[in-house]
Design an enzyme around this catalytic site. Structure first.
Site, PDB file in Angstrom:
ATOM      1  N   GLU A   1       0.993  -1.285   0.023  1.00  0.00           N
ATOM      2  CA  GLU A   1      -0.028  -0.027  -0.126  1.00  0.00           C
ATOM      3  C   GLU A   1       1.072   1.046   0.002  1.00  0.00           C
ATOM      4  OE1 GLU A   1      -2.839  -0.462   3.234  1.00  0.00           O
ATOM      5  OE2 GLU A   1      -3.314  -2.362   2.537  1.00  0.00           O
TER       6      GLU A   1
ATOM      7  N   GLU B   1      -5.063  -8.649   0.429  1.00  0.00           N
ATOM      8  CA  GLU B   1      -6.149  -8.278   1.850  1.00  0.00           C
ATOM      9  C   GLU B   1      -7.358  -8.297   1.093  1.00  0.00           C
ATOM     10  OE1 GLU B   1      -4.698  -5.436   4.733  1.00  0.00           O
ATOM     11  OE2 GLU B   1      -2.555  -5.766   4.140  1.00  0.00           O
TER      12      GLU B   1
END
Length: 419
Positions: free
Chosen positions: A167, A327
């Site tokens: 991320e 995720e």
């Protein structure tokens, strides 16, 4: 839909049967899969089967090429893989663990413990490296220590998907929105991993681009400004349309891509949240939301995000890379009505593990459910991402998994010798 029986299996045989499957399954002509088939036959023909013959194969082979594999990111402090399997009736093919980089003594213990559990189900370890001291701390010594540990895991027949500084396009981590430094650090780690390990592959995984540049994150430069300071080299990289401002009009992915030569897998963090004006709302996801987000065409509860690039086409399809969702989960607060909690989570997992997902996205090979209950900035209540806190939800999760989803039980035994 049927409930899968789970069973624990020999890790050596699991890895050996990873690529081209034998015993009635289809095969392809790729060099890697042919090598996998040879490893299987050598293993099966030895008397007794000799585990030394089965070299650990890369994760790209260890996961079925024609299936979507179920993965899980367990809260290791609260749950083992055995407990997850007991609650849901399924054993995941991949399990994730989050550690810092440089590694601490506690991180090394966590990795070893997770690897032992992953080996017990014959799966793959997805290891997420979080450089909380900043990208400058990813020095030669820390990289060498990491590679030595990974080599030991691989030699013990535990393949690893390595997700470095995930991320990185967000503003909530100390390594976020520093594209030049990030790319350099990723490439450093990737080259060392390629040279020093036998069964570790690199996973590049930004956050889904809806909402980019994610102003106001913890590690933003100041106030509502995003991390790169105006006029800095990182800002120039991130300002993809060269208009002097970092906005939603800029590309949320490309400045952070390290290069085809060092990326084995591409991935994307995607969660189902509530509406744009109600972040902590327990909202049932709209049909086809997940597919629309992969394609950059989502326009719904989260607002109009149809200007986000088509991640799947650009990074998985066009580059011919296997793709993972490292995720995902659905936002449900602890205070939610139990029936609504089930409806929200079920509405999401039926999308991310749907029967026709492989038809729409043949490069998509892995989806990891984030199985934590934890506080989040978006909610005043505890968020229950987990599917195992409530036994009824766990049971529904296992029952809903369709035949196209591979688990740790989906391995091939040695074929019987012809008479």
């Amino acid at each position: 839909m049927r409930r899968r029986d789970f069973r624990f299996i020999s890790v050596a045989l699991t890895i050996a049967t990873a690529g081209t499957l034998v015993g009635g399954c289809s095969s392809t002509s790729s060099a890697q899969e042919n090598e996998a088939a040879r490893a299987v036959m050598e293993f099966c023909q030895s008397e007794p089967p000799d585990q030394a013959l089965t070299q650990a194969l890369p994760p790209g082979l260890a996961l079925p090429a024609d299936r979507l594999t179920l993965g899980v990111n367990p809260d290791w402090d609260a749950e083992t893989l055995d407990q997850f399997a007991a609650t849901t009736g399924v054993a995941p093919g991949v399990a994730g663990s989050f550690v810092q980089m440089p590694l601490t003594a506690d991180d090394r213990r966590r990795i070893q413990s997770a690897a032992e559990e992953v080996a017990g189900i014959g799966g793959v370890l997805m290891l997420t490296l979080e450089p909380h001291q900043g990208l400058d701390a990813v020095d030669d010594a820390s990289v060498q220590e990491l590679v030595e540990l990974l080599a030991t895991l691989n030699d013990s027949s535990v393949p690893v998907l390595l997700r470095f500084a995930h991320e990185m396009n967000g503003s909530w981590y100390p390594w976020g929105q520093q594209p030049q430094s990030y790319v350099q650090a990723f490439r450093k780690v990737a080259h060392a991993v390629a040279e020093g390990t036998s069964a570790t592959e690199m996973l590049w995984a930004p956050n889904y681009g809806g909402g980019y540049p994610f102003t106001g994150g913890e590690f933003a430069a100041a106030g509502d400004q995003t991390a790169p300071a105006s006029g800095s080299p990182d800002f120039e990289w991130a300002d993809t349309n060269s208009d002097g401002a970092l906005t939603e009009a800029d590309d949320p992915y490309e400045p952070y891509y390290p290069g085809d030569d060092v990326v084995d897998w591409v991935g994307l963090t995607i969660y189902h949240y509530g509406g744009a004006s109600q972040w902590d709302g327990n909202n049932v996801p709209e049909p086809d939301k997940f597919a629309a987000q992969l394609r950059g065409a989502y326009d719904g509860l989260g607002g109009d995000e149809s200007g986000v690039p088509d991640f799947y086409a650009r990074y998985a399809e066009d580059r011919d890379k296997p793709m993972a969702i490292p995720e995902t989960a659905a936002f449900v607060t602890a205070a939610a009505d139990p029936d609504l909690a089930l409806e929200v989570k079920q509405g999401w997992w039926r999308q991310v593990y749907s029967q026709d997902l492989r038809t729409q996205f043949p490069q998509l090979r892995l989806v990891n459910w984030f199985n934590f209950d934890k506080p989040e900035l978006e909610s005043v209540d505890l968020v229950r991402w987990s599917v195992t806190t409530d036994a009824r939800i766990g049971d529904a999760f296992g029952n809903d998994l369709v035949d196209s989803v591979a688990t740790a039980a989906d391995v091939v035994s040695c074929p019987e010798a012809p008479e």
